[in-house]
Design a protein around this motif. Structure first.
Motif, PDB file in Angstrom:
ATOM      1  N   LYS A  48       0.494  -1.105  -0.038  1.00  0.00           N
ATOM      2  CA  LYS A  48      -0.158   0.127  -0.161  1.00  0.00           C
ATOM      3  C   LYS A  48       0.626   1.451   0.126  1.00  0.00           C
ATOM      4  CE  LYS A  48      -2.164  -1.250   4.018  1.00  0.00           C
ATOM      5  NZ  LYS A  48      -0.997  -1.882   4.072  1.00  0.00           N
ATOM      6  N   THR A  49       2.323   1.678   1.125  1.00  0.00           N
ATOM      7  CA  THR A  49       2.310   2.929   1.363  1.00  0.00           C
ATOM      8  C   THR A  49       3.450   2.703  -0.494  1.00  0.00           C
ATOM      9  OG1 THR A  49       2.742   2.519   3.445  1.00  0.00           O
ATOM     10  CG2 THR A  49       4.860   3.480   2.242  1.00  0.00           C
ATOM     11  N   THR A  50       4.096   1.949  -1.174  1.00  0.00           N
ATOM     12  CA  THR A  50       4.741   1.799  -1.840  1.00  0.00           C
ATOM     13  C   THR A  50       3.477   2.304  -2.998  1.00  0.00           C
ATOM     14  OG1 THR A  50       5.804   0.143  -1.513  1.00  0.00           O
ATOM     15  CG2 THR A  50       6.147   0.475  -3.072  1.00  0.00           C
ATOM     16  N   LEU A  88       1.975  11.279   4.487  1.00  0.00           N
ATOM     17  CA  LEU A  88       3.013  10.274   5.328  1.00  0.00           C
ATOM     18  C   LEU A  88       1.954   9.439   5.712  1.00  0.00           C
ATOM     19  CD1 LEU A  88       5.765  11.460   3.484  1.00  0.00           C
ATOM     20  CD2 LEU A  88       4.577  10.224   2.397  1.00  0.00           C
ATOM     21  N   GLN A  89       2.534   7.839   6.488  1.00  0.00           N
ATOM     22  CA  GLN A  89       2.928   7.333   7.273  1.00  0.00           C
ATOM     23  C   GLN A  89       4.029   6.510   8.196  1.00  0.00           C
ATOM     24  OE1 GLN A  89       2.809   3.229   6.172  1.00  0.00           O
ATOM     25  NE2 GLN A  89       2.670   1.635   8.048  1.00  0.00           N
ATOM     26  N   GLU A  90       3.525   7.481   9.851  1.00  0.00           N
ATOM     27  CA  GLU A  90       5.108   7.815  10.810  1.00  0.00           C
ATOM     28  C   GLU A  90       5.849   8.781  10.102  1.00  0.00           C
ATOM     29  OE1 GLU A  90       6.396   3.903  10.945  1.00  0.00           O
ATOM     30  OE2 GLU A  90       4.496   3.259  11.869  1.00  0.00           O
ATOM     31  N   LEU A 159      -3.906   9.758   2.078  1.00  0.00           N
ATOM     32  CA  LEU A 159      -3.328   9.491   3.285  1.00  0.00           C
ATOM     33  C   LEU A 159      -3.112   7.677   4.210  1.00  0.00           C
ATOM     34  CD1 LEU A 159      -6.678  10.797   4.997  1.00  0.00           C
ATOM     35  CD2 LEU A 159      -4.343  12.169   4.753  1.00  0.00           C
ATOM     36  N   ASP A 160      -1.728   7.770   4.622  1.00  0.00           N
ATOM     37  CA  ASP A 160      -1.115   6.554   4.296  1.00  0.00           C
ATOM     38  C   ASP A 160      -1.380   5.961   5.426  1.00  0.00           C
ATOM     39  OD1 ASP A 160       0.250   4.355   3.366  1.00  0.00           O
ATOM     40  OD2 ASP A 160       1.893   4.719   3.922  1.00  0.00           O
ATOM     41  N   GLU A 161      -2.033   4.772   6.377  1.00  0.00           N
ATOM     42  CA  GLU A 161      -2.809   4.244   7.411  1.00  0.00           C
ATOM     43  C   GLU A 161      -3.201   5.882   8.288  1.00  0.00           C
ATOM     44  OE1 GLU A 161      -0.867   1.544   8.773  1.00  0.00           O
ATOM     45  OE2 GLU A 161      -0.839   0.526   6.673  1.00  0.00           O
ATOM     46  N   PRO A 162      -4.090   6.321   7.799  1.00  0.00           N
ATOM     47  CA  PRO A 162      -3.961   7.940   8.846  1.00  0.00           C
ATOM     48  C   PRO A 162      -4.217   7.266   9.999  1.00  0.00           C
ATOM     49  CG  PRO A 162      -6.015   7.687   7.274  1.00  0.00           C
ATOM     50  CD  PRO A 162      -4.874   6.399   6.426  1.00  0.00           C
TER      51      PRO A 162
HETATM   52 MG    MG Z   1       2.921   0.774   4.607  1.00  0.00          MG
END
Ligand code: MG
Ligand code: ADP
Lengths: 314, 349
Positions: A48-50, A88-90, A159-162
């Protein structure tokens, strides 16, 4: 419908990204419509992030084509960045800057956008305006990240894993902010491994695993594709010979059965017919039941039926 | 233009605020060089020459002779004379608590260890005092001047070196650590996802560095001038130019060491690798002239050597910028080359 409305906000075809020995994204085709909230649902490591980082122009695809708002990376990089909002995530945005200072910094990058005051109100952080970021709770930090993504009044929000790691109340606050953005006509792409989040927020969801899309549609369509509305889970005590899957599928109202040791999971059309049949069968065998749960079918059940694994611990 | 400057200003402000709100940064940038200057200034302060201790040996039965020699020598500047029984005097000489023993008689015997520097001095001073007391006249009048002039003491040598070392440390740490930290916590990536220009990001580090430079230099040099009377013989403008060039040179080197590193451990290791040789070789605490001639071209080419030479040239010798073109050019070259390479290989995401 006007022809403008059908131009997709995002279109990508044949997207591939490989790291040394893993193919993180293995040929992805997607279309995100303008004004919809689109979810990428999948377990950790699904890619997902990629995927979103390629869409955001932060990672270069090894193969494939991306078009966003009719523009492309890297030719239209600057114009695109002015119209995209990203969380971004984290990310640790800062430690010893105040909420206002961070927002003023991000606001300065955009030619137009909200004032700092406006965006503080949108994410309900007015009371924390002078607090250092390091003093904020996880939920407040995530809302600040959202505020930074929203301050340039973007057309598309990534939104990555908000809500990963947030408590239920903070999670609902984030959902509320995202829902308000889509009500205002904005397009959202979000990733999550929470099926409730995808069901609540997303108009359409792509279920991802191992860099591929396994299923795509509205949450309602996806659940309906299971062919059953309800799920019955139960566990049996040891001792007497347990029933085999074929016997259970033969029961009235039962669509499918999956067994994992003493634990069973049946997708059913009608709980009120399936459960009495099940109880009668177990009674005849003299098998004791140690647990029985029924619930409406969810995206989690879809993922389970597609991969045999749970979203969370896959 | 304003469109470019506003984000640059906000980035610079953010960088400065984050730095100034960290007590440990304030300590390393402002307090540490001062403490070092004070500690070394006290340790190596110039004292008046200490007296040389000698003994006059009194053989059993000839105490009177020993006392009269003692009386002749007493009052000689820089000599501390004790009349002791012969055995005790010999023991003190062995232990090193006296530099020489005078045995009265004819001839007078001086017992001393020719390998000890203080013994050699004692031999000259004692003999001179004794002969004078017995009537020898100096052929020509002489006068003594011990050197304690401002500008040639150890502290005067030390302060420009400390300043150079400080500019190196702050420049490299300030940039290197901040860049890697932003990369590690994905702040850099988040900023890149906005319409911020990469040049704005990098320039903001340089501007923040220059903003801290003024106070940093003024605190150390101001203190050294007031407390130790360290001179500033050249022009202040020339001094400022050299300090700015030095700071930029090491900002470039800091950026270069941080251009690929993903972890703070990695960048700390690299920085120590780069800085360690210069702490030793570049004439911070002692002159680099102490190293063999074969190493001198290499040592002269190091940026910290060049910076220290230029700072000393201006502060102690009152040299003009033109006279310091060599070292200044070396600093500029290091800065430009590091910056160019850093930009080429920089890891943005
Ligand atoms: Mg991810
Ligand atoms: N920078 C990277 N280097 C090597 N492998 C990576 C890198 N980023 C991601 N991966 C791998 O690619 C796969 C997909 O990762 P990711 O996109 O982060 O998944 P998700 O966001 O769905 O959890 C994982 O197997 C992960 O280990």
């Amino acid at each position: 419908m006007s022809p403008v409305a059908v131009v997709p906000a995002i279109r990508c075809t044949g997207l591939v990204k490989r790291y040394r020995d893993v193919t993180a994204v293995a040929g992805l085709d997607l279309e995100v419509r303008a004004g919809e909230c689109f979810g990428l649902l999948g377990p950790n490591g699904a890619g997902k992030t990629t995927t979103v980082e390629m869409l955001e122009g932060l990672a270069a695809p090894d193969d494939g084509d991306i078009e966003i708002l009719g523009m492309r990376w890297p030719e239209h990089e600057h114009a695109l960045r002015e119209r995209l909002g990203v969380a971004l995530q984290e990310t640790r945005l800062a430690d010893r800057l105040t909420v206002t200072e961070v927002l003023r910094l991000f606001r300065s990058f955009y030619p137009r956008g909200h004032t700092v005051e406006e965006v503080l109100a949108v994410v309900a952080l007015e009371e924390k305006r002078d607090a250092w970021v390091e003093k904020l709770s996880g939920g407040q930090r995530q809302r600040l990240a959202l505020a930074c993504a929203l301050v340039g009044t973007p057309d598309v929000l990534f939104l990555d894993e908000p809500t990963t790691g947030l408590d239920p109340q903070s999670r609902r606050q984030v959902w509320e902010i995202v829902a308000r953005f889509t009500r205002g006509g904005g397009t959202v792409v979000l990733t999550t491994h929470y099926m409730e989040e995808a069901e609540r927020l997303c108009d359409r969801v792509a279920v991802m695993d191992h860099g591929r899309i396994l299923a795509l549609g509205s949450p309602r369509e996806l659940i309906a594709s299971l062919g059953a509305d309800e799920v019955v889970e139960f566990a049996l005590a040891g001792g007497a010979p347990a029933p085999v899957e074929a016997e259970l599928v033969a029961l009235a109202g039962v669509r499918a059965v999956r067994r994992d040791g003493p634990r069973y999971r049946m997708t059913v059309d009608e709980v009120h017919r399936a459960v009495p049949g099940l109880l009668a069968l177990l009674q005849r065998r003299g098998v004791e039941m140690t647990e029985l749960v029924t619930h409406h079918a969810t995206l989690e059940d879809l993922f389970l039926s597609l991969t045999g694994r749970h979203l969370r611990d896959a | 233009m304003g469109e470019y400057l506003r984000p640059l200003m906000e980035l610079t402000l953010a960088r400065l605020r984050e730095q100034l709100r960290q007590p440990e940064v304030l300590f390393w940038v402002f307090a540490f060089p001062l403490l070092l200057a004070v500690a070394l200034g006290v340790a190596f302060r110039n004292r008046p020459p200490s007296p040389i201790r000698i003994a006059v040996a009194a053989e059993p039965g000839s105490r009177a002779a020993a006392d009269s020699v003692g009386a002749l020598l007493a009052g000689t500047p820089r000599l501390a004379v004790a009349v002791l029984p012969a055995s005790q005097a010999a023991e003190r000489l062995r232990q090193g608590s006296v530099a020489l023993v005078v045995v009265p008689g004819n001839p007078v015997v001086y017992r001393w260890d020719s390998t000890r520097a203080d013994s050699r001095t004692a031999r000259l001073v004692t003999d001179d005092a004794l002969q004078s007391a017995l009537g020898r006249k100096s052929v020509r009048a002489v006068a003594d001047r011990t050197v304690m002039a401002r500008g040639s003491r150890y502290i005067d040598f030390l302060i420009p070196g400390l300043l150079g070392m400080d500019l190196m440390g702050t420049g490299m740490w300030g940039l290197g650590y901040a860049v890697v930290d932003a990369r590690k916590r994905r702040l850099m990536k988040r900023l890149l996802a906005s319409p911020m220009r990469r040049s704005q990001y990098l320039l903001s580090f340089v501007l923040a560095r220059l903003a801290l430079l003024g106070p940093e230099v003024m605190v150390l040099i101001g203190f050294a001038m007031l407390a130790f009377g360290v001179p500033m013989r050249g022009s202040l403008a020339g001094f400022a130019v050299v300090a700015v060039i030095g700071a930029l040179c090491f900002a470039g080197l800091g950026l270069l060491t941080a251009s690929r590193a993903r972890t703070v451990e990695m960048v700390s290791g690299l920085m120590n690798l780069v800085m360690m040789p210069m702490w030793v070789l570049s004439g911070v605490f002692f002159s680099s002239a102490n190293f063999p001639a074969a190493m001198q071209p290499f040592i002269k080419a190091l940026p910290l050597t060049a910076l220290n030479d230029a700072l000393r040239g201006i502060m102690l010798d009152g040299a003009s910028l033109a006279a310091l073109a060599g070292p200044v050019a070396i600093c500029v070259a290091w800065g430009v080359v590091s910056l160019a390479v850093a930009l080429k290989i920089f890891r943005w995401v």
